[in-house]
Design an enzyme around this catalytic site. Sequence first.
Site, PDB file in Angstrom:
ATOM      1  N   GLU A  38      41.880  31.781  50.513  1.00  0.00           N
ATOM      2  CA  GLU A  38      42.865  32.660  51.160  1.00  0.00           C
ATOM      3  C   GLU A  38      42.435  32.979  52.594  1.00  0.00           C
ATOM      4  O   GLU A  38      41.261  33.240  52.854  1.00  0.00           O
ATOM      5  CB  GLU A  38      42.984  33.953  50.353  1.00  0.00           C
ATOM      6  CG  GLU A  38      43.926  34.995  50.951  1.00  0.00           C
ATOM      7  CD  GLU A  38      43.823  36.335  50.241  1.00  0.00           C
ATOM      8  OE1 GLU A  38      44.732  37.156  50.429  1.00  0.00           O
ATOM      9  OE2 GLU A  38      42.831  36.560  49.507  1.00  0.00           O
ATOM     10  N   LYS A  55      52.973  34.777  50.176  1.00  0.00           N
ATOM     11  CA  LYS A  55      52.644  35.739  49.122  1.00  0.00           C
ATOM     12  C   LYS A  55      53.821  36.667  48.869  1.00  0.00           C
ATOM     13  O   LYS A  55      54.442  37.181  49.809  1.00  0.00           O
ATOM     14  CB  LYS A  55      51.399  36.542  49.518  1.00  0.00           C
ATOM     15  CG  LYS A  55      50.845  37.422  48.409  1.00  0.00           C
ATOM     16  CD  LYS A  55      49.534  38.081  48.845  1.00  0.00           C
ATOM     17  CE  LYS A  55      48.921  38.896  47.723  1.00  0.00           C
ATOM     18  NZ  LYS A  55      47.642  39.549  48.132  1.00  0.00           N
ATOM     19  N   CYS A 100      45.586  35.563  45.924  1.00  0.00           N
ATOM     20  CA  CYS A 100      44.731  36.706  45.621  1.00  0.00           C
ATOM     21  C   CYS A 100      45.118  37.338  44.282  1.00  0.00           C
ATOM     22  O   CYS A 100      45.182  36.665  43.264  1.00  0.00           O
ATOM     23  CB  CYS A 100      44.807  37.713  46.769  1.00  0.00           C
ATOM     24  SG  CYS A 100      43.602  39.051  46.666  1.00  0.00           S
TER      25      CYS A 100
END
Length: 533
Positions: A290, A354, A407
């Site tokens: 990430e 995301k 994440c």
Amino acid sequence: MERLAGRVMLLSGMPRVALAFIAGAVGAFALPPFGFFAALFVSFTLLVWLIDGSTGNPAGGVSSRLRSAFFIGWLFGFGYFVASLWWLGNALLVEADDFAWALPLAVLGVPAVLALFYGLAAALARILWSDGIGRIAALAAAFGVAEWLRGFVLTGFPWNAVGYGAMPTPLMMQSAVVIGIFGVSVLAVFVFSAPALLGTGKGKVAGLGLAALLLMAHFSYGAWRLHGADAALEAAAGERKTVRLVQPLIDQAQKLDNTNRAEIFEEHLRLSALPPEGEGKRPDIIVWPETSVPFILTENPDALARIADVLQDGQVLIAGAVRSENAGAGMAPRFYNSIYVIDSDGQIISAADKVHLVPFGEYVPYENLLKSMGVTDAIAMPGGFTAAPTRSLLTLPGGALFYPLVCYEAIFPNEISQDVERAAALLNVTNDGWFGATPGPHQHFQQARLRAVETGLFLIRGANTGISAVVDPFGRVVNGLSYNQKGVIDATIGGGISGNWAGETKQRNFWLLVLAMSVIAAISRVSFKTRKN
């Protein structure tokens, strides 16, 4: 046992408060990196006896008993979450000058809020409380509902659900294929609470017998699935690909220092270009963690050219990066926490943003109100991140699809959509460097690992400081790098196991378990009231 149970039930004042907190804290030893699942037998046995003693003020009636049970459940949850989530404060110490003031909010405030769900569970269970197996069933149903609620209330944070404590190894993870993490939590609470019957109440034989059967089924189903795992993977359709995970071990303070950007980028490239070990196959896919690209990639054509120089023909790089988007004339640009797929010509051929952002880490909820109070993002990006409206699958050359989870998106089982059925693998990129050498990265890895079991897909997980691994659809680590280890690992992935997904079926089975436990509790409650009258 009866004498011990009686002493626990009759506790009052600070000893009672302390024991409820300690009971919850002991349960944290069932979670990574410890994995001592038997600790939850102690935790929930004590919780049952403490709720037994939650009589409240006799003059206060039902509401007083519910408040007393809620308080005990909250204390239990507060102990559990303080002991298992204290590491959240480590993220604030990375930029201590700016955010150390918020340390008590992370270490104590977050657990205090999450404990409200366990307080609610204890109060709900108290409604159907009785003197036998029924109260164990009531607690199991109530905790299942509480864990489900934690998945979406207040943006959701189902971290360290009780069921994870019952699944420290692949042998014990397979039940999630049928009932998911929330269903496992229901049955786990029932089993872990059953020893309380040795000290108090009716139905010892029935309760302990059912708990033993559930525990045996849990292990037996896991053993049965793992026995046929290799044959199932061999028969699974899908092209085999070799994946390289790059774990650069970049200190978080360095990542935030703009002067180190070129060196960080080159270190990723250097690791990506390392030759395979021994007679290993050249990787088809290289994965960076990430936000591994330390600048806006689309604004840096030289960086794309460097990637093309390093990649061999046919290789693909999948990299976490920040994506910027022009919001219009006179408006500040939007920033997204994204994943790029880059081919050997240095072309970005696919991207995904995301969807579920971290509150106060990537955006400020109720921004205008809270910023007026001095609360700001715990990241360096001006204005924070913007959430994508929908999840996009990553498309690789040849048409294969990866299901992206950035994440902590990997901890939300109910947010994995039916699109996962089209995917060849799950892809989780993360940066757990914020949390240092604490239980956090180990807990995060276990939860991501369970998504592989639930979906029947390989999990490709790239982390800056670890834990990076390729996990097969049975939760077994094919190859990996431990926390705080720099390097690369190569592993081969294949097709998924058909029939594992069925997310709606898992939800249905979860609610059937809640219903079954509630029926047992209700029947026991009626019988208890009849005997009293």
